[in-house]
Design a protein around this motif. Structure first.
Motif, mmCIF file in Angstrom:
data_model
loop_
_atom_site.group_PDB
_atom_site.id
_atom_site.type_symbol
_atom_site.label_atom_id
_atom_site.label_comp_id
_atom_site.label_asym_id
_atom_site.label_seq_id
_atom_site.Cartn_x
_atom_site.Cartn_y
_atom_site.Cartn_z
ATOM 1 N N PRO A 28 -4.225 -1.541 -1.796
ATOM 2 C CA PRO A 28 -3.294 -2.552 -1.273
ATOM 3 C C PRO A 28 -1.923 -1.927 -0.962
ATOM 4 O O PRO A 28 -1.436 -1.081 -1.710
ATOM 5 C CB PRO A 28 -3.186 -3.566 -2.411
ATOM 6 N N ALA A 29 -1.331 -2.369 0.137
ATOM 7 C CA ALA A 29 -0.067 -1.787 0.605
ATOM 8 C C ALA A 29 1.065 -1.943 -0.401
ATOM 9 O O ALA A 29 1.978 -1.119 -0.427
ATOM 10 C CB ALA A 29 0.323 -2.404 1.941
ATOM 11 N N ASP A 30 1.016 -2.967 -1.237
ATOM 12 C CA ASP A 30 2.113 -3.225 -2.173
ATOM 13 C C ASP A 30 1.918 -2.530 -3.524
ATOM 14 O O ASP A 30 2.533 -2.904 -4.515
ATOM 15 C CB ASP A 30 2.308 -4.726 -2.366
ATOM 16 N N THR A 31 1.084 -1.493 -3.554
ATOM 17 C CA THR A 31 0.883 -0.705 -4.764
ATOM 18 C C THR A 31 1.386 0.717 -4.519
ATOM 19 O O THR A 31 1.544 1.124 -3.364
ATOM 20 C CB THR A 31 -0.610 -0.651 -5.150
ATOM 21 N N GLY A 38 0.438 4.872 3.133
ATOM 22 C CA GLY A 38 1.305 4.628 4.282
ATOM 23 C C GLY A 38 2.122 5.858 4.648
ATOM 24 O O GLY A 38 2.306 6.167 5.830
ATOM 25 N N GLU A 39 2.585 6.575 3.635
ATOM 26 C CA GLU A 39 3.359 7.790 3.887
ATOM 27 C C GLU A 39 2.481 8.896 4.477
ATOM 28 O O GLU A 39 2.901 9.600 5.401
ATOM 29 C CB GLU A 39 4.021 8.259 2.598
ATOM 30 N N PHE A 40 1.250 9.038 3.966
ATOM 31 C CA PHE A 40 0.332 10.030 4.523
ATOM 32 C C PHE A 40 0.044 9.703 5.988
ATOM 33 O O PHE A 40 0.026 10.581 6.844
ATOM 34 C CB PHE A 40 -0.988 10.042 3.735
#
Length: 94
Positions: A28-31, A38-40
């Motif tokens: 999940p994006a919020d973890t 997201g950074e990768f």
């Protein structure tokens, strides 16, 4: 530019572009892991843009390096479970 270098640069650009499309974020994006994914993904996208810039500047060596580095970010992320990727085909080594 030697034809072999031009072909390889084009092939790696296509590989990175296809891999970016195929890789979907697993956590999940919020973890914290979702943020890492997201950074990768952002690093891979940035290297794709950089490589395309180098190509327009007639710098195939740096373009090829950028495309390779970008794909390495995605491949590493796939190996540690940040991305769901196709296991068949040529896009990833997982």
């Amino acid at each position: 530019m030697p034809a072999e270098l031009a072909e390889k640069t084009d092939r790696y650009e296509q590989l990175l572009a296809e891999a970016l499309e195929a890789a979907t974020v697993q956590p999940p994006a919020d973890t914290p892991l979702g943020e890492a994914a997201g950074e990768f993904r952002e690093m891979a996208r940035s290297y794709l843009e950089d490589g395309r810039h180098f190509k327009t500047e007639d710098d195939p060596v740096n373009a090829l390096a950028a495309f390779s580095y970008g794909h390495a970010w995605l491949d590493a992320g796939a190996r540690i479970g940040l991305f769901d990727v196709p296991e068949e085909g040529h896009l990833f080594t997982v």
